[in-house]
Motif scaffolding. Structure first.
Motif, PDB file in Angstrom:
ATOM      1  N   VAL A 220       0.824  -1.215   0.000  1.00  0.00           N
ATOM      2  CA  VAL A 220       0.000   0.000   0.000  1.00  0.00           C
ATOM      3  C   VAL A 220       0.864   1.274   0.000  1.00  0.00           C
ATOM      4  CG1 VAL A 220      -2.078  -1.004   1.003  1.00  0.00           C
ATOM      5  CG2 VAL A 220      -0.241  -0.262   2.522  1.00  0.00           C
ATOM      6  N   GLN A 221       2.161   1.104  -0.231  1.00  0.00           N
ATOM      7  CA  GLN A 221       3.099   2.225  -0.295  1.00  0.00           C
ATOM      8  C   GLN A 221       4.062   1.998  -1.441  1.00  0.00           C
ATOM      9  OE1 GLN A 221       3.496   4.888   2.993  1.00  0.00           O
ATOM     10  NE2 GLN A 221       1.620   4.529   1.837  1.00  0.00           N
ATOM     11  N   LYS A 222       4.169   2.965  -2.310  1.00  0.00           N
ATOM     12  CA  LYS A 222       5.035   2.803  -3.489  1.00  0.00           C
ATOM     13  C   LYS A 222       6.446   3.341  -3.265  1.00  0.00           C
ATOM     14  CE  LYS A 222       5.282   3.947  -8.446  1.00  0.00           C
ATOM     15  NZ  LYS A 222       5.680   2.616  -8.877  1.00  0.00           N
ATOM     16  N   TYR A 223       6.550   4.418  -2.485  1.00  0.00           N
ATOM     17  CA  TYR A 223       7.828   5.127  -2.375  1.00  0.00           C
ATOM     18  C   TYR A 223       8.414   5.029  -0.963  1.00  0.00           C
ATOM     19  CZ  TYR A 223       5.787   7.193  -6.563  1.00  0.00           C
ATOM     20  OH  TYR A 223       5.196   7.373  -7.789  1.00  0.00           O
ATOM     21  N   MET A 224       9.720   4.798  -0.919  1.00  0.00           N
ATOM     22  CA  MET A 224      10.445   4.788   0.360  1.00  0.00           C
ATOM     23  C   MET A 224      11.686   5.657   0.227  1.00  0.00           C
ATOM     24  SD  MET A 224      11.953   1.482   2.407  1.00  0.00           S
ATOM     25  CE  MET A 224      12.901   1.654   3.908  1.00  0.00           C
ATOM     26  N   THR A 225      11.970   6.410   1.275  1.00  0.00           N
ATOM     27  CA  THR A 225      13.147   7.272   1.305  1.00  0.00           C
ATOM     28  C   THR A 225      13.974   6.940   2.542  1.00  0.00           C
ATOM     29  OG1 THR A 225      11.883   9.024   0.240  1.00  0.00           O
ATOM     30  CG2 THR A 225      13.991   9.635   1.226  1.00  0.00           C
ATOM     31  N   ILE A 226      15.262   6.671   2.327  1.00  0.00           N
ATOM     32  CA  ILE A 226      16.164   6.364   3.443  1.00  0.00           C
ATOM     33  C   ILE A 226      16.511   7.676   4.150  1.00  0.00           C
ATOM     34  CG2 ILE A 226      18.315   5.263   4.152  1.00  0.00           C
ATOM     35  CD1 ILE A 226      16.303   3.399   2.754  1.00  0.00           C
ATOM     36  N   THR A 227      15.864   7.910   5.271  1.00  0.00           N
ATOM     37  CA  THR A 227      16.099   9.136   6.041  1.00  0.00           C
ATOM     38  C   THR A 227      16.845   8.872   7.341  1.00  0.00           C
ATOM     39  OG1 THR A 227      13.874   8.843   6.935  1.00  0.00           O
ATOM     40  CG2 THR A 227      14.123  10.421   5.131  1.00  0.00           C
ATOM     41  N   ARG A 228      16.628   7.701   7.948  1.00  0.00           N
ATOM     42  CA  ARG A 228      17.275   7.317   9.215  1.00  0.00           C
ATOM     43  C   ARG A 228      17.181   8.456  10.241  1.00  0.00           C
ATOM     44  NH1 ARG A 228      20.767   2.848   8.891  1.00  0.00           N
ATOM     45  NH2 ARG A 228      22.265   3.766  10.339  1.00  0.00           N
ATOM     46  N   HIS A 229      16.003   9.074  10.306  1.00  0.00           N
ATOM     47  CA  HIS A 229      15.849  10.283  11.115  1.00  0.00           C
ATOM     48  C   HIS A 229      15.797  10.014  12.619  1.00  0.00           C
ATOM     49  CE1 HIS A 229      11.916   8.835   9.691  1.00  0.00           C
ATOM     50  NE2 HIS A 229      11.426   9.233  10.848  1.00  0.00           N
ATOM     51  N   ILE A 230      15.369   8.818  13.007  1.00  0.00           N
ATOM     52  CA  ILE A 230      15.332   8.446  14.428  1.00  0.00           C
ATOM     53  C   ILE A 230      15.727   6.985  14.544  1.00  0.00           C
ATOM     54  CG2 ILE A 230      13.812   8.002  16.427  1.00  0.00           C
ATOM     55  CD1 ILE A 230      12.179  10.413  15.639  1.00  0.00           C
ATOM     56  N   TYR A 231      16.554   6.679  15.546  1.00  0.00           N
ATOM     57  CA  TYR A 231      16.841   5.283  15.881  1.00  0.00           C
ATOM     58  C   TYR A 231      15.922   4.883  17.034  1.00  0.00           C
ATOM     59  CZ  TYR A 231      18.884   1.197  18.041  1.00  0.00           C
ATOM     60  OH  TYR A 231      19.052  -0.048  18.605  1.00  0.00           O
ATOM     61  N   ASN A 232      15.264   3.731  16.886  1.00  0.00           N
ATOM     62  CA  ASN A 232      14.329   3.277  17.918  1.00  0.00           C
ATOM     63  C   ASN A 232      14.881   2.152  18.776  1.00  0.00           C
ATOM     64  OD1 ASN A 232      11.199   3.683  16.128  1.00  0.00           O
ATOM     65  ND2 ASN A 232      12.035   4.930  17.758  1.00  0.00           N
ATOM     66  N   PRO A 233      15.315   2.458  20.003  1.00  0.00           N
ATOM     67  CA  PRO A 233      15.500   1.376  20.961  1.00  0.00           C
ATOM     68  C   PRO A 233      14.125   0.952  21.462  1.00  0.00           C
ATOM     69  CG  PRO A 233      15.950   3.467  22.028  1.00  0.00           C
ATOM     70  CD  PRO A 233      15.628   3.767  20.584  1.00  0.00           C
ATOM     71  N   GLN A 234      14.008  -0.280  21.874  1.00  0.00           N
ATOM     72  CA  GLN A 234      12.750  -0.797  22.398  1.00  0.00           C
ATOM     73  C   GLN A 234      12.914  -1.082  23.890  1.00  0.00           C
ATOM     74  OE1 GLN A 234      10.283  -3.209  19.733  1.00  0.00           O
ATOM     75  NE2 GLN A 234      10.160  -1.024  19.407  1.00  0.00           N
TER      76      GLN A 234
END
Length: 339
Positions: free
Chosen positions: A227-241
């Motif tokens: 349901v999504q055509k476009y992806m952009t590598i931004t790496r704007h936030i790293y998520n620790p869990q």
């Protein structure tokens, strides 16, 4: 000689016998633990949860059984936190930043572009700063057992390729239900829509939102590429869990059971982090093979994004507190210098 050999064997066997005796003497009660999380069971989050469950069941001799509830079947993260505080759900793992609603200091981990690598996050969260964050939880009805890995977040949408910072403007983007994400995407000119994760696929499919942002493995396994055509590598936030447990439940455990949960958490953390990080590149290749258009922003465009979100960073630094922020940046800089 025979006497010497008997003494030697006794010396070798005694520690093992003592250990076995200590393990046998550990007191474990019959317990059932509900472990809820948002991603599918095949995701590194789910595989880490399964690893934890297997360790606990094996080491408790089958007395403590951990039942997994993947895919948000018990509700979104916000609902899960409330259920844990009420003792209805015993365990969860979720983006650490979600816990900002419990302690403002957790906004620290969601500061955009805070980390350049996952190893920097480990250095921060496995040390005094991570301990300080976890220490905020018991008074909120939660207990922290460790930090897992979700990865760096990237932007997807179904309207247009995002090749510049300006291309983000006007997009309706689903964000995590925390204020800092709303502020970040407002600063980028987007229209942020806070939404629980279990509702996201449907929102993308119906066009309620144009896009979302998540790590590559989450995007792949949740089939957002459908349901999504476009992806952009931004790496704007790293998520620790944050791997967390209900304090109401924790307080019912005896010392042996608490020690078991802590050791299982430590072992599962090593496993989960390694697995998650190994799968990122494969996930990107898989998404590309399935027809997703993947763009990487040039350095100058990333610099524009950093500049646009700088007021957001400054705002949350002030809310978190100078002492913790200073300590965090010093820890990260020390790790960078050692690489």
């Amino acid at each position: 000689m025979k006497t010497h050999m008997k003494s030697l064997l006794a010396g070798l066997l005694l520690p093992g016998l003592l250990f076995a005796g200590a393990a046998a003497a550990a007191e474990y009660k019959d317990r059932s633990v509900k472990f809820a999380f948002q991603n599918v069971k095949e995701h590194p989050q789910g595989q880490g949860a399964q690893k934890f469950a297997d360790i606990v069941e094996a080491k408790s001799g089958g007395k403590i059984k951990v039942k997994l509830f993947p895919g948000g079947t018990l509700g979104g993260d916000v609902q899960t936190v409330s259920a844990m505080q009420g003792g209805i759900v015993e365990m969860s793992v979720m983006n650490a930043g979600i816990l900002v609603s419990q302690a403002k200091e957790f906004a620290l981990v969601d500061l955009p572009f805070l980390f350049n690598s996952a190893s920097e996050a480990d250095a921060l969260l496995d040390g005094p700063v991570g301990e300080q964050l976890m220490a905020k939880l018991p008074e909120k009805g939660l207990v922290g057992l460790g930090f897992w890995d979700l990865g760096f977040r990237n932007l997807t949408n179904n309207r247009r390729p995002v090749k510049t910072a300006a291309d983000i403007a006007g997009l309706k983007i689903r964000v995590i239900q925390t204020p800092i994400y709303i502020d970040i995407f407002k600063a980028l000119g987007a229209n942020p829509v806070p939404l629980a994760f279990p509702e996201l696929y449907s929102a993308l499919e119906t066009g309620t939102v144009d896009g979302q942002e998540n790590p590559a493995k989450t995007i792949e396994l949740t089939k957002f590429n459908e349901v999504q055509k476009y992806m952009t590598i931004t790496r704007h936030i790293y998520n620790p869990q944050s791997l967390i447990i209900s304090k109401k439940f924790w307080d019912t455990l005896n010392s042996d059971e608490k020690a078991l949960f802590q050791s299982a958490a430590a072992e599962a953390t090593v496993f989960q982090r390694k697995l998650s990080r190994e799968q990122e590149a494969d996930a990107l290749a898989s998404l590309k093979a399935k027809g997703m258009t993947i763009d990487e922003l040039p350095a100058d465009e990333l610099a524009k994004i950093r500049e646009k979100v700088k007021p957001v960073v400054d705002k949350y630094k002030a809310e978190i507190g100078d002492a913790l922020v200073t300590q965090a940046y010093a820890t990260i800089e020390k790790k960078r210098a050692s690489n």
